[in-house]
Enzyme design. Structure first.
Site, PDB file in Angstrom:
ATOM      1  N   ASP A   1     -10.674   3.945  -1.537  1.00  0.00           N
ATOM      2  CA  ASP A   1     -11.296   2.904  -0.694  1.00  0.00           C
ATOM      3  C   ASP A   1     -12.801   2.777  -0.903  1.00  0.00           C
ATOM      4  O   ASP A   1     -13.523   3.766  -1.005  1.00  0.00           O
ATOM      5  CB  ASP A   1     -11.051   3.219   0.788  1.00  0.00           C
ATOM      6  CG  ASP A   1      -9.614   2.963   1.179  1.00  0.00           C
ATOM      7  OD1 ASP A   1      -8.749   2.855   0.289  1.00  0.00           O
ATOM      8  OD2 ASP A   1      -9.355   2.868   2.386  1.00  0.00           O
TER       9      ASP A   1
ATOM     10  N   ASP B   1       0.832  -1.207   0.000  1.00  0.00           N
ATOM     11  CA  ASP B   1       0.000   0.000   0.000  1.00  0.00           C
ATOM     12  C   ASP B   1       0.871   1.264   0.000  1.00  0.00           C
ATOM     13  O   ASP B   1       1.680   1.462   0.906  1.00  0.00           O
ATOM     14  CB  ASP B   1      -0.876  -0.051   1.259  1.00  0.00           C
ATOM     15  CG  ASP B   1      -2.012   0.942   1.239  1.00  0.00           C
ATOM     16  OD1 ASP B   1      -2.027   1.816   0.352  1.00  0.00           O
ATOM     17  OD2 ASP B   1      -2.893   0.853   2.109  1.00  0.00           O
TER      18      ASP B   1
ATOM     19  N   ASN C   1      -1.828   7.103 -11.741  1.00  0.00           N
ATOM     20  CA  ASN C   1      -1.016   6.950 -12.965  1.00  0.00           C
ATOM     21  C   ASN C   1      -1.424   5.729 -13.781  1.00  0.00           C
ATOM     22  O   ASN C   1      -0.550   5.013 -14.291  1.00  0.00           O
ATOM     23  CB  ASN C   1       0.481   6.887 -12.619  1.00  0.00           C
ATOM     24  CG  ASN C   1       0.951   8.191 -12.000  1.00  0.00           C
ATOM     25  OD1 ASN C   1       0.939   8.321 -10.777  1.00  0.00           O
ATOM     26  ND2 ASN C   1       1.307   9.163 -12.820  1.00  0.00           N
TER      27      ASN C   1
ATOM     28  N   GLY D   1      -5.116   3.425  -7.912  1.00  0.00           N
ATOM     29  CA  GLY D   1      -5.302   3.651  -9.351  1.00  0.00           C
ATOM     30  C   GLY D   1      -4.465   4.777  -9.925  1.00  0.00           C
ATOM     31  O   GLY D   1      -4.603   5.124 -11.104  1.00  0.00           O
TER      32      GLY D   1
HETATM   33  C1  GAL Z   1      -5.685   2.070   2.806  1.00  0.00           C
HETATM   34  C2  GAL Z   1      -6.160   0.933   1.944  1.00  0.00           C
HETATM   35  C3  GAL Z   1      -7.131   0.101   2.747  1.00  0.00           C
HETATM   36  C4  GAL Z   1      -6.431  -0.401   3.990  1.00  0.00           C
HETATM   37  C5  GAL Z   1      -5.842   0.758   4.787  1.00  0.00           C
HETATM   38  C6  GAL Z   1      -5.005   0.261   5.943  1.00  0.00           C
HETATM   39  O1  GAL Z   1      -4.767   2.846   2.088  1.00  0.00           O
HETATM   40  O2  GAL Z   1      -6.759   1.434   0.777  1.00  0.00           O
HETATM   41  O3  GAL Z   1      -7.630  -0.964   1.964  1.00  0.00           O
HETATM   42  O4  GAL Z   1      -5.431  -1.315   3.611  1.00  0.00           O
HETATM   43  O5  GAL Z   1      -5.027   1.562   3.958  1.00  0.00           O
HETATM   44  O6  GAL Z   1      -4.358   1.286   6.626  1.00  0.00           O
END
Ligand code: GAL
Length: 390
Positions: free
Chosen positions: A220, A150, A201, A199
Site C-alpha cells: 500500500d 484484493d 509472484n 505484486g
Molecule cells: C488493502 C489494499 C488497499 C485497500 C484495503 C481495504 O489490501 O491494498 O488498497 O483496498 O486493502 O481493506
C-alpha cells in the site's frame, strides 16, 4: 550531446516531450490507464453512499470528470450479509447499490466496487470465495463497471492448502484470479478487472493471462513522500509488461492527502504519468484546494499518462537524488521526466544519447511553452537553457 536544465528548488519534476519512433496496439477495456477516484485513501472504512454521491457531484463540478477521472470506485467496507440464495447484499452504509449506480451513470461516470477471492476482505467483510459467479452477476446487475479484487484472506487459504509450498500457493492464487475473470466474462458486461495482491509472484508476468486490466505492483501507498517515492522508483524495469488493456499499478494517488508539499504532489503526479499508471485519485474532493485541483487536472501531464501509444516509461539515468525517466509517446514523441528527489537545487545535463535521441537539436514542449533545445556539446551552446522551478 546534452541539454542543460536547471532544476531549482527542493523536490521538483519537469516534463518535456520530444521526437522519436512509434507503434500502436488495441484491446477492449482500459486501452489507456484507467482514471478515476477510489474511496480508500481518504475515507477508509467510513465511506458511505452519500460520500460516493458527493464525490460524483464534485468530480463533475471541479472539472475532474472532464479531465478523464470517470471511475468512482467504492473500496472495502460496503459489503453486507448474503441473502438466503447466497447473493451478496450491501450493508446499511449503502442502502441501494442499483440506485447508486444509476446516479453515478447519470453523471457520465462509472461505478467500481471491491471484493476478495477469500472468504473475507482485508477489513473482514464478506469476500467472494465460493460465490464468484453469483457475485460477478450481482455486480453486473447493479451496473458495476470496475472490480478491484484484493487477495486478503485468500493468502490463508493458500497457506492452508499448500503448506510450505510457495509454487503450489502461487498456482492457487493465479487460479483464484482466473476464476473471477471467467465469472466476469460470463456476465457479458465489460468490467475493468483490477488485481490487488501487492505484486506477489511477479504478477506483471501472469496478470494478462487472467484477464487483468491492471495489477498492483507493490504494497500500500501512504500519504507521505518517502513511501510514495519508494514505490514510484521501484517501478523501474517493469515497462515492458504494460500496454493497452493491461497496466502496472503502483497504487492510487495520494495527491491532496496528508502533508505533502506542492512540489512533492507534482512529482508524484508526474512520475505516475511517466509510468502510464492508472490515475485513481484518493483525496477528499470536499476539501480540495485549488493547488490540488490544478495538479490532478494538469492536461499536459494527463496527456502523457493517457497517450494512445500505451507505453510505460522507464528510468534512463540516475545519480544520487537526480533521475531521468523517459516514456515513448504517439507521433514519434518522447516524454522526459526530470526528477530531483533531493532537498537542494541542482543542475542536470540531459544527454541525447541517454534519452534515445539523435541529432543536434530537438523541439521541446515544456508545459505550455514550445522551445528548441540544441545540443550543448560540439561547441554549440544550447539555444535556451530551460528553467523549471516548483
Ligand atoms: C488493502 C489494499 C488497499 C485497500 C484495503 C481495504 O489490501 O491494498 O488498497 O483496498 O486493502 O481493506
Amino acid at each position: 550531446m546534452r541539454i542543460l536544465v536547471r532544476i531549482v528548488g527542493a523536490v521538483c519534476a519537469a516534463l518535456l516531450s520530444v521526437c522519436g519512433p512509434s507503434t500502436a496496439a488495441a484491446q477492449k477495456v482500459a486501452l489507456t490507464p484507467p482514471m478515476g477516484w477510489n474511496s480508500w485513501n481518504f475515507f477508509n472504512g467510513k465511506v458511505t453512499d452519500k460520500d460516493i454521491r458527493d464525490t460524483a457531484d464534485l468530480l463533475v463540478s471541479t472539472g475532474m470528470r472532464d479531465a478523464g477521472y470517470v471511475f468512482v470506485n467504492i473500496d472495502d467496507t460496503w459489503e453486507g450479509e448474503r441473502d438466503a440464495q447466497g447473493r451478496i447484499t450491501s450493508n446499511s452504509k449503502f442502502p441501494d447499490m442499483k440506485a447508486l449506480s444509476e446516479y453515478i451513470h447519470s453523471k457520465g461516470l462509472k461505478l467500481g466496487i471491491y471484493s476478495s477471492p477469500g472468504a473475507t476482505t482485508c477489513a473482514r467483510y464478506p469476500g467472494s470465495l465460493g460465490h464468484e459467479d453469483q457475485d460477478a452477476q450481482t455486480y453486473a446487475d447493479w451496473g458495476i463497471d470496475y472490480l478491484k479484487y484484493d487477495l486478503c484472506s485468500y493468502g490463508g487459504v493458500m497457506r492452508q492448502q499448500a503448506p510450505n509450498d510457495p509454487a503450489a500457493q502461487a498456482k492457487l492464487m493465479i487460479a483464484a484470479y482466473e476464476k473471477m475473470h471467467q465469472a466476469l466474462l460470463k456476465t457479458g458486461r465489460p468490467i475493468v478487472y483490477s488485481l490487488c495482491q501487492y505484486g506477489f509472484n511477479e504478477v506483471w508476468k501472469w496478470g494478462p493471462s487472467v484477464g487483468a486490466n491492471l495489477w498492483r505492483t507493490t504494497g500500500d501507498i501512504q500519504a507521505n513522500f518517502d513511501r510514495m517515492m519508494l514505490i514510484g522508483r521501484a517501478q523501474a524495469g517493469l515497462a515492458k509488461y504494460a500496454g493497452p488493456g493491461h497496466w502496472n499499478d503502483p497504487d492510487m494517488l495520494e495527491v491532496g492527502n496528508g502533508k505533502m508539499t506542492h512540489n512533492q504532489n507534482a512529482a508524484h503526479m508526474s512520475l505516475w504519468a511517466i509510468l502510464a499508471a492508472p490515475l485513481i485519485a484518493g483525496n477528499n474532493l470536499n476539501q480540495m484546494t485549488p493547488d490540488t485541483t490544478a495538479i490532478l487536472t494538469n492536461k499536459d501531464v494527463i496527456a502523457i499518462d493517457q497517450d494512445s501509444l500505451g507505453r510505460q516509461g522507464d528510468r534512463v539515468y540516475s545519480e544520487g537524488p537526480m533521475e531521468i525517466w523517459t516514456k515513448p509517446l504517439s507521433g514519434g514523441r518522447t516524454a522526459i521526466g526530470i526528477f530531483n528527489f533531493g532537498e537542494t537545487a541542482t543542475e542536470i545535463g540531459l544527454h541525447f544519447k541517454d534519452l534515445g535521441l539523435k541529432g543536434k537539436s530537438q523541439p521541446v514542449t515544456s508545459g505550455r511553452q514550445r522551445i528548441w533545445v540544441r545540443s550543448a556539446t560540439d561547441g554549440i551552446p544550447p539555444s535556451r537553457t530551460a528553467q523549471w522551478c516548483c
